[in-house]
Every structure is written in structure tokens, then in C-alpha cells.
Write a protein that holds these residues in place. Structure first.
Motif, mmCIF file in Angstrom:
data_model
loop_
_atom_site.group_PDB
_atom_site.id
_atom_site.type_symbol
_atom_site.label_atom_id
_atom_site.label_comp_id
_atom_site.label_asym_id
_atom_site.label_seq_id
_atom_site.Cartn_x
_atom_site.Cartn_y
_atom_site.Cartn_z
ATOM 1 N N PRO A 132 0.811 -1.223 0.000
ATOM 2 C CA PRO A 132 0.000 0.000 0.000
ATOM 3 C C PRO A 132 0.841 1.268 0.000
ATOM 4 N N ASP A 133 1.925 1.263 0.761
ATOM 5 C CA ASP A 133 2.758 2.463 0.854
ATOM 6 C C ASP A 133 3.509 2.754 -0.436
ATOM 7 N N ASP A 134 3.583 1.777 -1.344
ATOM 8 C CA ASP A 134 4.265 1.982 -2.610
ATOM 9 C C ASP A 134 3.348 2.612 -3.650
ATOM 10 N N MET A 135 2.052 2.715 -3.325
ATOM 11 C CA MET A 135 1.100 3.292 -4.258
ATOM 12 C C MET A 135 1.219 4.817 -4.266
ATOM 13 N N PRO A 136 0.957 5.454 -5.395
ATOM 14 C CA PRO A 136 1.153 6.909 -5.500
ATOM 15 C C PRO A 136 0.045 7.761 -4.895
ATOM 16 N N GLY A 137 -1.025 7.166 -4.372
ATOM 17 C CA GLY A 137 -2.090 7.971 -3.797
ATOM 18 C C GLY A 137 -3.273 7.127 -3.344
#
Length: 349
Positions: A132-137
Motif C-alpha cells: 500500500p505504501d508503494d502506491m502513489p495515492g
């Protein structure tokens, strides 16, 4: 006769999918918050939300297959939590209910936006390494978590397949999905400020055909990218100039500057106007990460063969310019690609 439920069946992809299923002779029920732009005969339309557990329980009754397309596709909402609530929470409701009710097979519609890595060195990571933290938004985070849930259900034995459209385009996109909105914004600009990146455009009718192929032939727990051609945005703007006859000045932007500018626009939208901005930081981050995507797996395993994208791109641009205002209300029309592979001839897409 196979009875099919399509959530989000009145959306841009959904209405083409429903049309294709009807042409195949399937018994189709649609669950959507919005009314259809054109109701098709022999289709049962149910108005409601995928978050309504009782309603979902009801519409799944007697259904053999579910295509789950319902979701929030945009990059901006006044309440960012709505992305998670609808995209992730709605997926849990639909898949969980379908499993309890004994639905034989389910297709979850994901998005290409979750596939781009923050670092190119990470591009070979396995699907389950998406974080999840690798997603841009918030939008991509919600879609990534929804896909993860679908994959977990497949791993536990439930027959779930993932269809992953890239950027579908075509005429009569009444909801202005992100690809259509991007084209519309560039058409309306006196000076085209753009961030040059790779876009994978695909005829929406080919996406509909690909989703059916994924449902019929896809392996449980596998993702199939349903794209078209990867081309530079600069080339899209050249085609736009040729179709429109306008010699609009173009100015390429630095990626960091584009993200900063979009962040300012989003800040104003969040705190002052409460209206969608012309750009979002998440959208720019996706663009900065974008790279060519391969559809080889879908071609090899499903027989998916999309047509060339330039004809439908020209058609879409011409329609946005106003040439389509005098056309009849939306009618399903076969695409060049959908005619090129045998399994979709009977789909009528």
C-alpha cells in the motif's frame, strides 16, 4: 442459460461489456448507482450500491457469474476515504457475498495504475510484493488493496480471475473517465502543458471482449492485462492536432514541476473550491512511473487480440470536438480488434 451480474454495468466499460454479453445470448443483470444512458432489452437494471449488503445479497440470487466493475475511477474526491470504502470495501462485499451464495466464477476488474513501481529496480517484484505504501495515492492504494483481497480469495480456493484494463477510450464516454478527461483537457487548452510519458490506450470494445475471454479462459488467481498500444503522450498530441486542425503550442514540463503544480491545484480543490482540479499529484506520480506494459499473457492464454489504437483515438477526439453531437444515442459498434479473433465474433462487440 448462464445468468450474469455486472456491477458498475452502466459505466463506460460496463455498458460495452453488457452489450457484448447480451449479444452472446446471456441473461444479464446490472447493479449500478446510475441509470443506463441507453437501456438494452432483456437486461435487468437494479439501482443501488455495492456497499448495500442486503441489496448485493439479493441481486446475486440465482447468478452463475459476476463481473465486478463497480468502483470510483477518478483521482480526486472531497473525501479521500471514499476511495477505500467503495473500491476496497465494495469488492469485499461483492466477492464475499458471491462466495456465500455459491456463484461459480467471478471476475474482478482492476487497473494498470497499480502496476507501476516507484523504482525501476523493483519492476520484477512478484504481484504479492505490491505494498500500500508503494502506491502513489489514495485511489491506487484502494485499488491495490481490492485486488489483493481478490487474489487472497482465489488463493483460498474461490474461482476469481483478475482483468486489468489499461486506458480505455472510445466515443460516448458520458462519465468522462480519466483517459477521456485527459483528452478533453488537452483539446481545451490554448497552450498544451504536458508531461511526456508512455500511455497504453485501448479500444473500450476490445476491453469488453477481453474481460469475457478472461472470465471464460482465465486461470484462477491470475491477472490479465487488457491493453492496446503503448505510445508517447507527445504522439497522442500530434494526432490530436491533426484531427482537430489546430496548431496548439505544446510545452513539455519537468516531472517534479508538474507534480508540484498538480499538488497546488489539488490543495485549492480540497480546501477552497471543493471541485475536481485539472490535475492531481497522484495522477502525475502515476505518469512519472508509467512504462510500456505487455499484453502477451492475455494474448497467449486468452486469445486476446486488440485492434490498432489510432483509429479509435481519432474517432474519440472527433467526437469530443463535437462531431458526434448529431449522432444517435450510444449504440454498441464492433471494433476492428474485436473482429480479429474468432472467439469474439459471437460477442457482437
Amino acid at each position: 442459460m448462464t445468468r450474469i451480474l455486472v456491477t458498475g454495468g452502466n459505466g463506460f466499460i460496463g455498458k460495452h461489456l453488457v452489450s457484448a454479453l447480451v449479444a452472446q445470448g446471456r441473461d444479464v443483470r446490472v447493479l449500478d448507482l446510475q441509470a443506463p444512458s441507453r437501456a438494452l432489452p432483456k437486461v435487468e437494471y437494479v439501482k443501488g450500491s455495492v456497499l448495500d449488503r442486503d441489496l448485493v445479497h439479493s441481486v446475486v440470487d440465482g447468478v452463475d457469474e459476476v463481473y465486478h466493475l463497480a468502483g470510483l475511477p477518478g483521482m480526486w474526491l472531497p473525501r479521500k476515504g471514499d476511495f477505500h470504502e467503495v473500491n476496497c470495501g465494495g469488492t469485499e462485499v461483492v466477492i464475499g457475498t458471491a462466495r456465500k451464495r455459491g456463484v461459480k466464477r467471478l471476475l474482478h476488474c482492476s487497473t494498470e495504475s497499480i502496476l507501476f513501481r516507484a523504482s525501476r529496480s523493483d519492476e520484477r517484484l512478484a504481484d504479492d510484493a505490491l505494498l500500500p505504501d508503494d502506491m502513489p495515492g489514495p485511489y491506487t492504494r484502494s485499488k491495490m488493496l481490492a485486488e489483493r483481497y481478490a487474489m487472497q480469495e482465489a488463493a483460498s480456493g474461490y474461482p476469481v480471475v483478475i482483468g486489468c484494463p489499461t486506458m480505455p477510450i472510445g466515443t460516448h464516454d458520458h462519465n468522462f473517465t480519466p483517459p477521456t478527461e485527459m483528452l478533453r483537457l488537452f483539446l481545451n487548452q490554448r497552450v498544451q502543458l504536458y508531461l511526456d510519458f508512455v500511455v497504453n490506450l485501448v479500444d473500450v470494445r476490445d476491453v469488453a471482449a477481453g474481460l469475457i475471454l478472461a472470465m471464460e479462459r482465465g486461470r484462477f488467481g491470475h491477472r490479465y492485462i487488457l491493453g492496446g498500444e503503448s505510445i508517447a503522450l507527445k504522439q497522442v498530441l500530434r494526432i490530436m492536432s491533426h484531427v482537430s486542425g489546430r496548431r496548439t503550442p505544446r510545452l513539455a514540463m519537468n516531472g517534479r514541476l508538474a507534480e508540484f503544480t498538480a499538488g497546488l491545484l489539488e490543495f485549492v480543490a480540497d480546501r477552497i473550491t471543493r471541485r475536481p482540479p485539472s490535475g492531481t499529484a497522484e495522477g502525475v506520480r502515476i505518469a512519472r512511473r508509467a512504462e510500456a506494459l505487455s499484453i502477451e499473457k492475455a494474448q497467449r492464454e486468452l486469445g486476446y487480440e486488440p485492434g490498432p489504437v489510432e483509429p479509435v483515438l481519432r474517432e474519440t477526439i472527433a467526437h469530443l470536438l463535437g462531431s458526434g453531437h448529431n449522432q444517435a444515442e450510444w449504440e454498441p459498434v464492433p471494433s476492428a480488434g474485436a473482429q480479429s479473433f474468432n472467439t469474439t465474433r459471437r460477442f457482437g462487440v
